[in-house]
Design an enzyme around this catalytic site. Sequence first.
Site, short mmCIF file in Angstrom:
data_model
loop_
_atom_site.label_atom_id
_atom_site.label_comp_id
_atom_site.label_asym_id
_atom_site.label_seq_id
_atom_site.Cartn_x
_atom_site.Cartn_y
_atom_site.Cartn_z
N CYS A 14 -0.23 48.09 -39.59
CA CYS A 14 -1.60 48.56 -39.88
C CYS A 14 -2.51 48.38 -38.67
CB CYS A 14 -2.22 47.78 -41.04
SG CYS A 14 -1.14 47.54 -42.44
N ASP A 15 -2.41 47.25 -37.98
CA ASP A 15 -3.43 46.88 -37.01
C ASP A 15 -2.94 46.83 -35.56
OD1 ASP A 15 -5.28 46.62 -39.06
OD2 ASP A 15 -4.68 44.57 -39.49
N CYS B 17 -0.66 42.36 -40.79
CA CYS B 17 0.08 43.61 -40.86
C CYS B 17 0.11 44.30 -39.49
CB CYS B 17 -0.53 44.53 -41.92
SG CYS B 17 0.32 46.11 -42.07
C1 LIG Z 1 -6.20 43.50 -44.25
C2 LIG Z 1 -5.21 44.57 -44.65
C3 LIG Z 1 -5.12 45.72 -43.88
C4 LIG Z 1 -4.25 46.74 -44.23
N1 LIG Z 1 -4.24 47.89 -43.49
C5 LIG Z 1 -3.44 48.91 -43.84
C6 LIG Z 1 -3.42 50.13 -43.11
O1 LIG Z 1 -4.13 50.28 -42.12
N2 LIG Z 1 -2.60 51.11 -43.53
C7 LIG Z 1 -1.78 50.97 -44.62
O2 LIG Z 1 -1.08 51.93 -44.97
N3 LIG Z 1 -1.75 49.83 -45.33
C8 LIG Z 1 -2.55 48.79 -44.97
N4 LIG Z 1 -2.52 47.62 -45.67
C9 LIG Z 1 -1.57 47.50 -46.78
C10 LIG Z 1 -2.11 48.23 -48.01
O3 LIG Z 1 -3.43 47.79 -48.26
C11 LIG Z 1 -1.21 47.95 -49.21
O4 LIG Z 1 0.12 48.33 -48.92
C12 LIG Z 1 -1.68 48.71 -50.44
O5 LIG Z 1 -3.03 48.42 -50.71
C13 LIG Z 1 -0.83 48.37 -51.65
O6 LIG Z 1 -1.37 49.01 -52.76
P1 LIG Z 1 -1.15 48.44 -54.22
O7 LIG Z 1 -1.89 49.36 -55.11
O8 LIG Z 1 0.27 48.19 -54.46
O9 LIG Z 1 -1.84 46.99 -54.22
P2 LIG Z 1 -3.29 46.54 -53.83
O10 LIG Z 1 -4.00 47.54 -53.00
O11 LIG Z 1 -3.14 45.16 -53.33
O12 LIG Z 1 -4.05 46.54 -55.21
C14 LIG Z 1 -3.72 45.64 -56.22
C15 LIG Z 1 -4.96 45.45 -57.06
O13 LIG Z 1 -4.60 44.82 -58.28
C16 LIG Z 1 -5.57 43.83 -58.54
N5 LIG Z 1 -4.97 42.82 -59.43
C17 LIG Z 1 -3.98 41.93 -59.15
N6 LIG Z 1 -3.72 41.17 -60.24
C18 LIG Z 1 -4.56 41.60 -61.20
C19 LIG Z 1 -4.80 41.21 -62.56
N7 LIG Z 1 -4.12 40.20 -63.12
N8 LIG Z 1 -5.75 41.86 -63.27
C20 LIG Z 1 -6.46 42.88 -62.70
N9 LIG Z 1 -6.31 43.30 -61.44
C21 LIG Z 1 -5.35 42.66 -60.70
C22 LIG Z 1 -5.93 43.29 -57.18
O14 LIG Z 1 -7.18 42.61 -57.25
C23 LIG Z 1 -5.99 44.56 -56.38
O15 LIG Z 1 -7.26 45.18 -56.48
C24 LIG Z 1 -3.39 46.59 -45.36
C25 LIG Z 1 -3.47 45.43 -46.12
C26 LIG Z 1 -4.36 44.43 -45.77
C27 LIG Z 1 -4.44 43.18 -46.63
#
Ligand SMILES: Cc1cc2nc3c(=O)[nH]c(=O)nc-3n(C[C@H](O)[C@H](O)[C@H](O)COP(=O)(O)OP(=O)(O)OC[C@H]3O[C@@H](n4cnc5c(N)ncnc54)[C@H](O)[C@@H]3O)c2cc1C
Length: 275
Positions: A101-102, A98
Amino acid sequence: METTEVDNFPGYPEGINGPQMMMDLEAQAKRFETDVRSGWITKVDFSGDVKKVFVGDGDDAVEIHANTVILSTGASAKWLGLESEIRLRDIGGGVSACAVCDGFFYRGQDVVIVGAGDSACEEASYLAKLCNKVTMFVRRDEMRASKAMQNRVKAIENIEILYNTETLEVLGEEGVEGVRFRNNISGEEADINVTGFFVAIGHKPNTDIFKDCLELDEQGYIVQAKPGTSLTNVEGVFWSGDCADKVYKQAVTAAGSGCMAALDAERYLAAKGIH
Ligand SMILES: Cc1cc2nc3c(=O)[nH]c(=O)nc-3n(C[C@H](O)[C@H](O)[C@H](O)COP(=O)(O)OP(=O)(O)OC[C@H]3O[C@@H](n4cnc5c(N)ncnc54)[C@H](O)[C@@H]3O)c2cc1C
């Protein structure tokens, strides 16, 4: 949960460590008596008015019934799968999927980005504003990105595009020090000195369990039934975050769409007379 520093989420002037931010969000949700449970959803049934989700497998599986469901399973970045790449990614050693992000951490430095699509071009352009030099590895002799995006990247002075180029190894023990690569036509190998390695080869939305009961697009993202809302094609089921967002993919946009989904779900329940 998978990142260390998050510098661009509002409300944290000093930045915040990812897992700490998750604990803060959970504690805040609990203040409003949210019943928070841990478990892996293995199956869903959204066919009736009462939605069913199944937690766990076999005899231990638990069935939960709800009047409405908000889906927020996210999307996982794709990686090349090299041992060195995964090891350095896992220790926070300069491997990232990303740029937004980084990229900040590589200000004034040289980085490599792998990818050939529109997102890879966008990420390369973003990095070029911060970094000294961006070298883009493209596996084939042309990019998949739209012509407009390709032209944009080609016009940026501090981006060098290497075609027919594959990563062999990310070099460095504690952090990225370089990348070993090969030209897949000539077979020639070389090293490049960089401190950051960005992978931009796409994401896979975590939506496999919804494919039989919800409309997904060809990449597996949940189809947003009505733009500007969190509605899916199934009444009473709402999307939030990266599982339906292939554009922004940021913590704050995920949180924002989570708010939309909560309000849409509340309105849905009110219209049904459920309190
Ligand atoms: C290494 C990294 C660094 C990042 N840094 C930044 C940053 O600095 N700033 C920023 O704004 N964004 C950053 N991002 C992006 C940000 O993390 C995501 O955009 C955000 O977390 C998305 O949120 P979400 O709730 O949609 O999904 P997620 O945060 O991915 O959460 C989804 C959750 O659902 C769970 N899940 C999936 N399938 C199932 C299932 N079948 N049953 C139960 N649970 C399940 C997963 O395990 C996870 O915990 C980064 C991402 C990564 C990978």
